[in-house]
Every structure is written in structure tokens, then in C-alpha cells.
Scaffold this motif. Structure first.
Motif, mmCIF file in Angstrom:
data_model
loop_
_atom_site.group_PDB
_atom_site.id
_atom_site.type_symbol
_atom_site.label_atom_id
_atom_site.label_comp_id
_atom_site.label_asym_id
_atom_site.label_seq_id
_atom_site.Cartn_x
_atom_site.Cartn_y
_atom_site.Cartn_z
ATOM 1 N N GLU A 232 3.547 -4.944 -22.524
ATOM 2 C CA GLU A 232 2.357 -4.850 -21.682
ATOM 3 C C GLU A 232 2.631 -4.144 -20.357
ATOM 4 O OE1 GLU A 232 4.259 -8.360 -19.701
ATOM 5 O OE2 GLU A 232 4.389 -7.231 -21.555
ATOM 6 N N ARG A 233 3.886 -4.025 -19.989
ATOM 7 C CA ARG A 233 4.220 -3.385 -18.715
ATOM 8 C C ARG A 233 4.872 -2.015 -18.922
ATOM 9 N NH1 ARG A 233 7.049 -5.900 -14.963
ATOM 10 N NH2 ARG A 233 6.762 -8.055 -15.627
ATOM 11 N N ASN A 234 5.029 -1.604 -20.187
ATOM 12 C CA ASN A 234 5.761 -0.363 -20.468
ATOM 13 C C ASN A 234 4.962 0.543 -21.409
ATOM 14 O OD1 ASN A 234 8.147 1.272 -20.194
ATOM 15 N ND2 ASN A 234 8.767 0.630 -22.256
ATOM 16 N N HIS A 235 3.661 0.672 -21.120
ATOM 17 C CA HIS A 235 2.798 1.593 -21.870
ATOM 18 C C HIS A 235 2.829 1.335 -23.373
ATOM 19 C CE1 HIS A 235 2.598 3.755 -18.086
ATOM 20 N NE2 HIS A 235 3.916 3.873 -18.079
ATOM 21 N N GLY A 236 2.851 0.063 -23.733
ATOM 22 C CA GLY A 236 2.807 -0.296 -25.142
ATOM 23 C C GLY A 236 4.137 -0.224 -25.865
ATOM 24 N N MET A 237 5.209 0.101 -25.173
ATOM 25 C CA MET A 237 6.528 0.230 -25.795
ATOM 26 C C MET A 237 7.380 -0.988 -25.432
ATOM 27 S SD MET A 237 6.404 3.016 -27.481
ATOM 28 C CE MET A 237 8.136 3.262 -27.860
ATOM 29 N N PRO A 238 7.768 -1.815 -26.415
ATOM 30 C CA PRO A 238 8.612 -2.982 -26.130
ATOM 31 C C PRO A 238 9.960 -2.587 -25.550
ATOM 32 C CG PRO A 238 7.607 -3.160 -28.305
ATOM 33 C CD PRO A 238 7.360 -1.758 -27.830
ATOM 34 N N GLN A 239 10.547 -3.499 -24.794
ATOM 35 C CA GLN A 239 11.821 -3.239 -24.116
ATOM 36 C C GLN A 239 12.941 -4.169 -24.577
ATOM 37 O OE1 GLN A 239 9.869 -3.556 -20.077
ATOM 38 N NE2 GLN A 239 11.132 -1.753 -19.684
ATOM 39 N N LEU A 240 12.762 -4.818 -25.730
ATOM 40 C CA LEU A 240 13.805 -5.733 -26.192
ATOM 41 C C LEU A 240 15.110 -5.000 -26.450
ATOM 42 C CD1 LEU A 240 14.679 -8.567 -27.002
ATOM 43 C CD2 LEU A 240 13.839 -8.095 -29.314
ATOM 44 N N GLY A 241 15.046 -3.807 -27.007
ATOM 45 C CA GLY A 241 16.267 -3.033 -27.248
ATOM 46 C C GLY A 241 17.016 -2.760 -25.958
ATOM 47 N N GLU A 242 16.294 -2.357 -24.922
ATOM 48 C CA GLU A 242 16.908 -2.116 -23.614
ATOM 49 C C GLU A 242 17.551 -3.387 -23.077
ATOM 50 O OE1 GLU A 242 15.532 -1.013 -19.033
ATOM 51 O OE2 GLU A 242 14.136 -0.674 -20.712
ATOM 52 N N LEU A 243 16.861 -4.510 -23.220
ATOM 53 C CA LEU A 243 17.403 -5.778 -22.735
ATOM 54 C C LEU A 243 18.675 -6.154 -23.480
ATOM 55 C CD1 LEU A 243 17.243 -8.389 -21.089
ATOM 56 C CD2 LEU A 243 15.741 -9.311 -22.873
ATOM 57 N N LEU A 244 18.679 -6.014 -24.809
ATOM 58 C CA LEU A 244 19.875 -6.355 -25.590
ATOM 59 C C LEU A 244 21.065 -5.497 -25.184
ATOM 60 C CD1 LEU A 244 18.407 -6.898 -29.179
ATOM 61 C CD2 LEU A 244 19.270 -8.635 -27.612
ATOM 62 N N LYS A 245 20.828 -4.228 -24.924
ATOM 63 C CA LYS A 245 21.921 -3.352 -24.476
ATOM 64 C C LYS A 245 22.517 -3.856 -23.165
ATOM 65 C CE LYS A 245 20.191 0.980 -26.514
ATOM 66 N NZ LYS A 245 19.655 2.326 -26.187
ATOM 67 N N ARG A 246 21.642 -4.247 -22.240
ATOM 68 C CA ARG A 246 22.116 -4.740 -20.942
ATOM 69 C C ARG A 246 22.878 -6.055 -21.085
ATOM 70 N NH1 ARG A 246 18.906 -3.309 -16.490
ATOM 71 N NH2 ARG A 246 20.199 -4.778 -15.301
ATOM 72 N N LEU A 247 22.333 -6.968 -21.898
ATOM 73 C CA LEU A 247 23.003 -8.254 -22.096
ATOM 74 C C LEU A 247 24.356 -8.069 -22.770
ATOM 75 C CD1 LEU A 247 20.020 -10.494 -23.313
ATOM 76 C CD2 LEU A 247 21.060 -10.468 -21.045
ATOM 77 N N ASP A 248 24.436 -7.119 -23.693
ATOM 78 C CA ASP A 248 25.666 -6.892 -24.443
ATOM 79 C C ASP A 248 26.801 -6.411 -23.549
ATOM 80 O OD1 ASP A 248 26.802 -7.048 -27.042
ATOM 81 O OD2 ASP A 248 26.845 -4.860 -27.157
ATOM 82 N N LEU A 249 26.458 -5.820 -22.412
ATOM 83 C CA LEU A 249 27.461 -5.274 -21.499
ATOM 84 C C LEU A 249 27.959 -6.285 -20.471
ATOM 85 C CD1 LEU A 249 25.911 -1.743 -20.808
ATOM 86 C CD2 LEU A 249 27.871 -2.274 -22.265
ATOM 87 N N LEU A 250 27.346 -7.461 -20.412
ATOM 88 C CA LEU A 250 27.754 -8.457 -19.428
ATOM 89 C C LEU A 250 29.162 -8.962 -19.730
ATOM 90 C CD1 LEU A 250 24.502 -10.577 -19.015
ATOM 91 C CD2 LEU A 250 25.333 -8.712 -17.580
#
Length: 474
Positions: A232-250
Motif C-alpha cells: 500500500e505504500r509502494n505503488h502496489g508492489m510488495p516489499q517482502l523480498g527487500e525486507l528478507l534481503k535486509r534481515l538476511d544480512l544482519l
């Protein structure tokens, strides 16, 4: 204010300063609601309340409710009635606060009017203010009308919100969004929790960092629809993939468990990220609800039978992921042919974990008014038949592990060389359990260990400790 009420108020105010009032928490419903309970618990501590599991010690009971189905509302009412009986023993001192989804569902104040002994009804938007509400209740102040009733449902907690982790120290829920905009025809969630509201990627990552730093080793990512995160905040494009990439790097030694994926939102981009995410447990939860095309369309699941089958095939065969899912029987218009197709799908697919529930018509949903309502007895019988099929699948899968060594997460501190845990395929407090013997000294809850399976049942395994902690990312 009457003289008696004024006297009681002064007595309560004095008591608040003389000793820490104690409060017992009751959390009902799903893991998403449980996170709200953790936020409420932190607010209560900040307001000066202590927590206790003992009714005899408690001065106040806080009930965070679920209202998704009639059974959940009955459970909530049972807890409220119990609290009212508890209060009657000391009516001038004991207090009751009710919060959560039931308040949003109760548009006509049915529960509110039926339970006058409840001191405050708090909507989901006010969950971070529970401490302030509780203190006002304790001091005998009047609670404003805004503390109960239907809210605008705009609340969304963040990494800046105080939260008391109530799960065991080694795993925690990471709620990335609230509400839902899928509008499945049987579901009350949009009416109860509101439309999709996603946190920012940065906020989720910061909270994950804090949880890992505190000793959490299993981050359980949840939302009403996890795969819709950010849409709803990214022009209809989900951001779960982006989030998983960030979490994976922690940094840290931890795993990520992904739950509540809506299949219609799982695309190739997300699948590629999931495949490359080294910390992601290779078992995801993805509620499918049905497989027959007419039923899927009537449910407004936004995915076809063909695409559902192909998605399941990709996850299982191409990516070697296990799937935890749920199905619904007795949806309006479900024919014997539809149900047979569902049974065949369950048999042939061999889902790692599976739950099933009978359709329950919820007033206000489109499905409740649909023609072709299936009698409750038939829906329940179909539900039982699906579970019977899954029990056989589960038993065979567990028996196939006998003699093999599996990785296990310890969920409790070992005692006399024994403990309880679960495989990486199992979500806490939901799925299969592993009973372990022969554990060496030095093992603790949260450790990842190897266990040789010696016997198996439908939903439990028994085994013996084999080796020290493993690296689940290897």
C-alpha cells in the motif's frame, strides 16, 4: 461523585502509591494479537503495574480478545465471565479491562452491555495506552467513550514502541504489518483490523536487530498477509523480498521463519529471494484455503487452481521448501466434487503441516449471504475427513525419520538430561513436538542440536541427543 465512590477512589490512590498493584494478562487468538499483548504489557509496566499469573495475587485482569470466529468470541466471553466472578469476591478493589478484536467486532455493544462489571473496553488503536487506561481505572477515574467502540483502525506499532517479550527468550514474533485489503468473502479481518498498514523496512530491521541483540535466535515474521507487506505504500508492489534481503544480512546466529503468506502475492521475484535467503527456514506457512476453482473464485482468493498447483510445485520440487497450510471445508457452494478434489490434492501433495476448519458464516461478510450454504454437520464431517488424511501423512512422514538424525530447536531448559523441542519444520506451540533424552550438560533453551529419532507418532517424535549445537545456515 458520591461520598462512597470518593472514599474508594482515595483508598485506591493510596494503595497505588503504597504498593505496586498486580495485574494478570490473558491473551487470546493468534500470534499477531499476541504482539499487541506484548505492547500492552510494556505499557502496563511503565504505568507502575506488576504482572502475575496468580488470580489470588492479582488486583486487575487484562483480557486481549480475538473475534475472528464465533468460537473465538465464545472463548472471550468465557474469560470475561470468569473475570467477573473473580471480581465479585472483592468488588471494591478488583478491576477488569477488555481489549482487542472483540471491541472492534462489537459494533452494537452486545458484549459491552452484557458485562457491566468490566471497567474499561479498549480498542486496538489504544493498545499502547493500556497502562494509562489501567491507572485511571485503578484510581477510580471515569473512562472516556473513546476507549471503547469501533475505532478508525490506524494504529501500527514500530521499533520505537515499548514491547515486553512474553515468548521464551529464544524466539520472538516480528509483526511487519496490520490489517488486510484482500477482502476474502468469508473473512472479518478487514472489518475488525482495518485495511493493510505496513511498517517501513527500516523500522522492522531495527526491531529485528534489537531482538537479536537480546538473545532471540528465531525471528517469526508475521502479518495478516505477510506477502503483501509494503504494497500500500509502494505503488502496489510488495516489499517482502527487500525486507528478507535486509534481515538476511544482519549479524548474529539466528533463523527467520516466514508465516502467513497469501499465495496470490507470491511471485517469481519473492521466490528467488526466498531461495537465496540463507537464514530463512525452508518451511513456510501459506494458507491455501481450497483447490477447486469455483470455490477459490467464490472465496475471492485472487489465484486460480492452476496457479496454486504450480506455486506449490515450485516451492516443493524446484526449491525444496516444505509448506504449512490451512484449508476450509463447507464453504457455500462446495460440492462433493469440489471436496473430493480437495481430498485428492491433500493426499497427492503431502503437505508437511496442515490445519483445517469448517466454514463459519460471519454476519457482515459476503459469504454469509451466499446461496448454497453447506449444512454445519456436513462441513464438520468434511473437516474431520481432511484431518484424517493428514494424520496418515504426518504419521508416515514422522515414521520415515526413525533412525535418522534431525536438527532440533530446544524450547525448554533440559532437566535430568531430558527436554522438549521441535524440528526446524515446526512452528512453536502449533506443530509437532520432539521429546529428547540424553542431553549433555551445558545445553539450554534456544540451542540448535542434533537428535537421532527413535520413535514417532502422528504429531510427536522421541529421540536421543547426538551432538553439539549445529549451524543451521550451513
Amino acid at each position: 461523585m458520591s461520598a462512597k465512590k470518593s472514599k474508594n477512589k482515595k483508598e485506591n490512590e493510596g494503595l497505588f502509591h503504597e504498593k505496586m498493584p498486580l495485574l494478570r494478562i490473558v491473551s487470546l487468538g493468534c500470534a499477531k494479537n499476541f504482539v499487541d499483548t506484548e505492547v500492552a504489557a510494556a505499557s502496563l509496566l511503565q504505568a507502575g503495574f506488576g504482572l502475575t499469573p496468580d488470580d489470588s495475587e492479582a488486583d486487575m485482569i487484562f483480557i486481549n480478545t480475538c473475534a475472528f470466529l464465533e468460537a473465538a468470541r465464545q472463548e472471550a466471553e468465557k474469560e470475561i465471565q470468569y473475570a467477573e466472578n473473580w471480581k465479585k469476591a472483592r468488588p471494591d478493589v478488583r478491576k477488569i479491562i477488555v481489549a482487542g478484536c472483540l471491541i472492534e467486532w462489537d459494533k452494537n455493544f452486545i458484549f459491552h452491555d452484557a458485562h457491566p462489571l468490566v471497567d474499561a473496553w479498549v480498542n486496538i488503536d489504544s493498545i499502547e495506552k493500556i497502562g494509562m487506561v489501567a491507572k485511571s481505572v485503578w484510581n477510580g477515574d471515569q473512562i472516556g467513550e473513546t476507549c471503547f467502540g469501533v475505532s478508525a483502525k490506524k494504529y501500527l506499532y514500530s521499533d520505537q514502541s515499548a514491547r515486553l517479550q512474553l515468548t521464551p527468550h529464544h524466539y520472538a514474533y516480528l509483526k511487519i504489518a496490520d490489517g488486510c485489503d484482500n477482502c476474502c468473502t468469508y473473512c472479518m479481518i478487514p472489518m475488525i483490523r482495518g485495511s493493510l498498514r505496513s511498517r517501513t523496512v527500516d523500522s522492522v530491521v531495527r526491531e529485528a536487530e534489537n531482538l537479536i541483540a537480546s538473545g532471540v535466535r528465531e525471528l517469526i515474521v508475521i502479518a495478516q498477509d505477510t506477502s503483501a507487506f509494503g504494497r500500500e505504500r509502494n505503488h502496489g508492489m510488495p516489499q517482502l523480498g527487500e525486507l528478507l534481503k535486509r534481515l538476511d544480512l544482519l549479524e548474529g546466529d539466528f533463523l527467520i521463519r516466514l508465516m502467513y503468506l497469501h499465495p496470490a502475492s507470491v511471485d517469481e521475484a519473492l521466490l528467488n529471494v526466498m531461495k537465496s535467503c540463507r537464514r530463512l527456514i525452508r518451511c513456510i506457512e501459506m494458507p491455501l484455503q481450497h483447490i477447486s476453482e469455483p470455490v477459490l473464485q467464490a472465496m475471492h482468493r485472487r489465484i486460480s487452481e492452476k496457479d496454486t498447483r504450480e506455486l506449490v510445485r515450485k516451492l516443493q520440487q524446484d526449491m525444496h521448501f516444505s509448506i504449512r497450510t490451512t484449508f476450509m471445508t463447507g464453504f457455500p457452494g462446495e460440492t462433493e466434487e469440489d471436496f473430493k478434489k480437495l481430498c485428492d490434492f491433500v493426499r497427492s501433495t503431502g503437505f508437511t503441516r496442515l490445519g483445517v476448519f469448517a466454514f463459519s458464516p460471519e454476519k457482515g461478510t459476503a459469504a454469509a449471504e451466499m446461496p448454497g450454504q453447506v449444512p454445519e454437520k456436513i462441513a464438520e464431517a468434511r473437516c474431520a475427513e481432511i484431518m484424517g488424511i493428514q494424520q496418515k501423512i504426518s504419521l508416515e512422514a514422522n515414521q520415515a525419520l526413525i533412525g535418522k538424525t534431525v536438527e532440533v530447536i530446544l524450547d525448554e531448559e533440559p532437566s535430568r538430561g531430558k527436554a522438549v523441542g521441535r524440528t526446524f519444520l515446526d512452528a512453536p506451540e502449533i506443530d509437532n513436538t520432539v521429546f529428547i533424552s540424553g542431553i549433555r550438560k551445558g545445553c539450554h533453551a534456544g540451542d540448535f542440536i542434533q537428535v537421532k529419532i527413535e520413535s514417532a507418532g502422528e504429531y510427536e517424535l522421541k529421540g536421543v541427543y547426538v551432538s553439539e549445537e549445529t549451524d543451521p545456515r550451513a
